[in-house]
Scaffold this motif. Structure first.
Motif, short mmCIF file in Angstrom:
data_model
loop_
_atom_site.label_atom_id
_atom_site.label_comp_id
_atom_site.label_asym_id
_atom_site.label_seq_id
_atom_site.Cartn_x
_atom_site.Cartn_y
_atom_site.Cartn_z
N GLU A 82 0.84 -1.20 0.00
CA GLU A 82 0.00 0.00 0.00
C GLU A 82 0.87 1.25 0.00
N ARG A 83 1.98 1.19 0.71
CA ARG A 83 2.89 2.34 0.77
C ARG A 83 3.45 2.65 -0.62
N THR A 84 3.91 1.62 -1.31
CA THR A 84 4.50 1.86 -2.63
C THR A 84 3.45 2.36 -3.62
N ASP A 85 2.18 2.06 -3.38
CA ASP A 85 1.11 2.54 -4.26
C ASP A 85 0.86 4.04 -4.08
N LEU A 86 1.38 4.63 -3.02
CA LEU A 86 1.20 6.05 -2.76
C LEU A 86 2.29 6.90 -3.41
N ILE A 87 3.29 6.24 -4.00
CA ILE A 87 4.47 6.92 -4.53
C ILE A 87 4.57 6.66 -6.04
N GLU A 88 4.89 7.69 -6.79
CA GLU A 88 5.14 7.53 -8.22
C GLU A 88 6.32 6.56 -8.40
N ASP A 89 6.16 5.56 -9.24
CA ASP A 89 7.18 4.51 -9.41
C ASP A 89 7.52 3.88 -8.06
N GLY A 90 6.48 3.64 -7.27
CA GLY A 90 6.64 3.19 -5.90
C GLY A 90 7.44 1.92 -5.72
N GLU A 91 7.37 1.01 -6.67
CA GLU A 91 8.13 -0.25 -6.53
C GLU A 91 9.62 0.02 -6.40
N ALA A 92 10.12 1.09 -7.00
CA ALA A 92 11.54 1.42 -6.91
C ALA A 92 11.94 1.75 -5.47
N PHE A 93 10.95 2.13 -4.64
CA PHE A 93 11.23 2.50 -3.26
C PHE A 93 11.08 1.35 -2.27
N ARG A 94 10.71 0.18 -2.76
CA ARG A 94 10.50 -0.95 -1.84
C ARG A 94 11.76 -1.20 -1.00
N GLN A 95 12.92 -1.14 -1.61
CA GLN A 95 14.16 -1.35 -0.86
C GLN A 95 14.54 -0.14 -0.01
N ALA A 96 13.95 1.03 -0.30
CA ALA A 96 14.25 2.24 0.47
C ALA A 96 13.38 2.37 1.71
N ILE A 97 12.39 1.52 1.85
CA ILE A 97 11.48 1.64 3.00
C ILE A 97 12.24 1.59 4.32
N PRO A 98 13.22 0.70 4.50
CA PRO A 98 13.99 0.75 5.76
C PRO A 98 14.68 2.10 5.98
N GLY A 164 14.10 14.11 -2.72
CA GLY A 164 14.49 15.39 -2.14
C GLY A 164 14.23 15.44 -0.64
N ILE A 165 13.10 14.89 -0.21
CA ILE A 165 12.78 14.86 1.22
C ILE A 165 13.81 14.01 1.96
N LEU A 166 14.11 12.85 1.41
CA LEU A 166 15.10 11.98 2.05
C LEU A 166 16.46 12.67 2.11
N ARG A 167 16.85 13.35 1.04
CA ARG A 167 18.13 14.08 1.05
C ARG A 167 18.11 15.20 2.07
N SER A 168 16.97 15.91 2.18
CA SER A 168 16.91 17.02 3.15
C SER A 168 16.97 16.51 4.58
N ALA A 169 16.64 15.23 4.76
CA ALA A 169 16.76 14.61 6.09
C ALA A 169 18.12 13.91 6.22
N ASP A 170 19.02 14.15 5.26
CA ASP A 170 20.37 13.60 5.26
C ASP A 170 20.41 12.09 5.10
N TYR A 171 19.51 11.54 4.31
CA TYR A 171 19.51 10.10 4.00
C TYR A 171 19.69 9.91 2.51
N ARG A 172 20.48 8.90 2.17
CA ARG A 172 20.69 8.54 0.78
C ARG A 172 20.15 7.13 0.59
N THR A 173 19.58 6.88 -0.57
CA THR A 173 19.05 5.56 -0.85
C THR A 173 19.27 5.23 -2.33
N PRO A 174 19.49 3.97 -2.66
CA PRO A 174 19.68 3.58 -4.06
C PRO A 174 18.49 3.94 -4.95
N ALA A 175 17.29 4.02 -4.39
CA ALA A 175 16.10 4.36 -5.20
C ALA A 175 16.22 5.77 -5.79
#
Length: 177
Positions: A82-98, A164-175
């Motif tokens: 459900e989370r990935t369905d809320l995001i454009e190209d959400g499947e790319a973020f599945r590994q970024a959820i942690p 951009g939100i993740l970067r502004s919180a000082d997090y980097r992710t492969p997604a």
């Protein structure tokens, strides 16, 4: 150049009318064929105009609704599908959820949210402002422009802006590359 439903309907109507006129000229007036072509063209044009009008007048979500959308996407209790369905190209973020969970856990006093105004960009996107106060004190508030993309009738968090939100919180992710 994209083909709008109104332009497509106009071309269809013109083509049908041309066929009817050509047929009428070669064999004499065939009122039934002309009436059928005109009726078909009018129905097609009417359907296209109705579809275009309803898409153009889709109610815009409020900043509070968009804020709830983001908070829902970051809710650890929400199933990942459900989370990935809320995001454009959400499947790319599945590994970024942690990474998103870690960002929330590392900043338990963080205050974030979407603020007014919400702008319709008239291209299937909305623009609003996202505020992020990492320590909740109000002294280190960061803001970023946030876009929401209309996909299959649902407003989704822009992939680019989530990065951009993740970067502004000082997090980097492969997604996010």
């Amino acid at each position: 150049m994209t083909d709008t439903p109104l332009a497509r309907a106009a071309r269809i109507a013109a083509g049908l009318l041309w066929v009817a006129v050509a047929a009428a000229c070669s064999t004499g007036p065939d009122e039934a064929a002309v009436d059928a072509a005109r009726s078909s063209a009018n129905a097609s044009l009417s359907a296209s105009v109705t579809a275009s009008a309803s898409a153009a007048h889709r109610p815009l979500p409020t900043a509070a609704e968009l804020d709830a959308h983001i908070k829902r996407a970051l809710d650890p209790a929400l199933p990942d599908s459900e989370r990935t369905d809320l995001i454009e190209d959400g499947e790319a973020f599945r590994q970024a959820i942690p990474d998103m969970y870690r960002a929330l856990q590392d900043n338990p006093r963080a205050v974030y949210g979407v603020t007014d105004p919400v702008f319709d960009n008239h291209d299937g996107t909305l623009t609003a402002t996202m505020r992020l106060d990492k320590d909740g004190t109000g002294t280190t508030v960061r803001t970023t422009v946030m876009h929401f993309v209309l996909v299959d009738g649902k407003w989704k968090i822009s992939r680019t802006d989530l990065c951009g939100i993740l970067r502004s919180a000082d997090y980097r992710t492969p997604a996010c590359g």
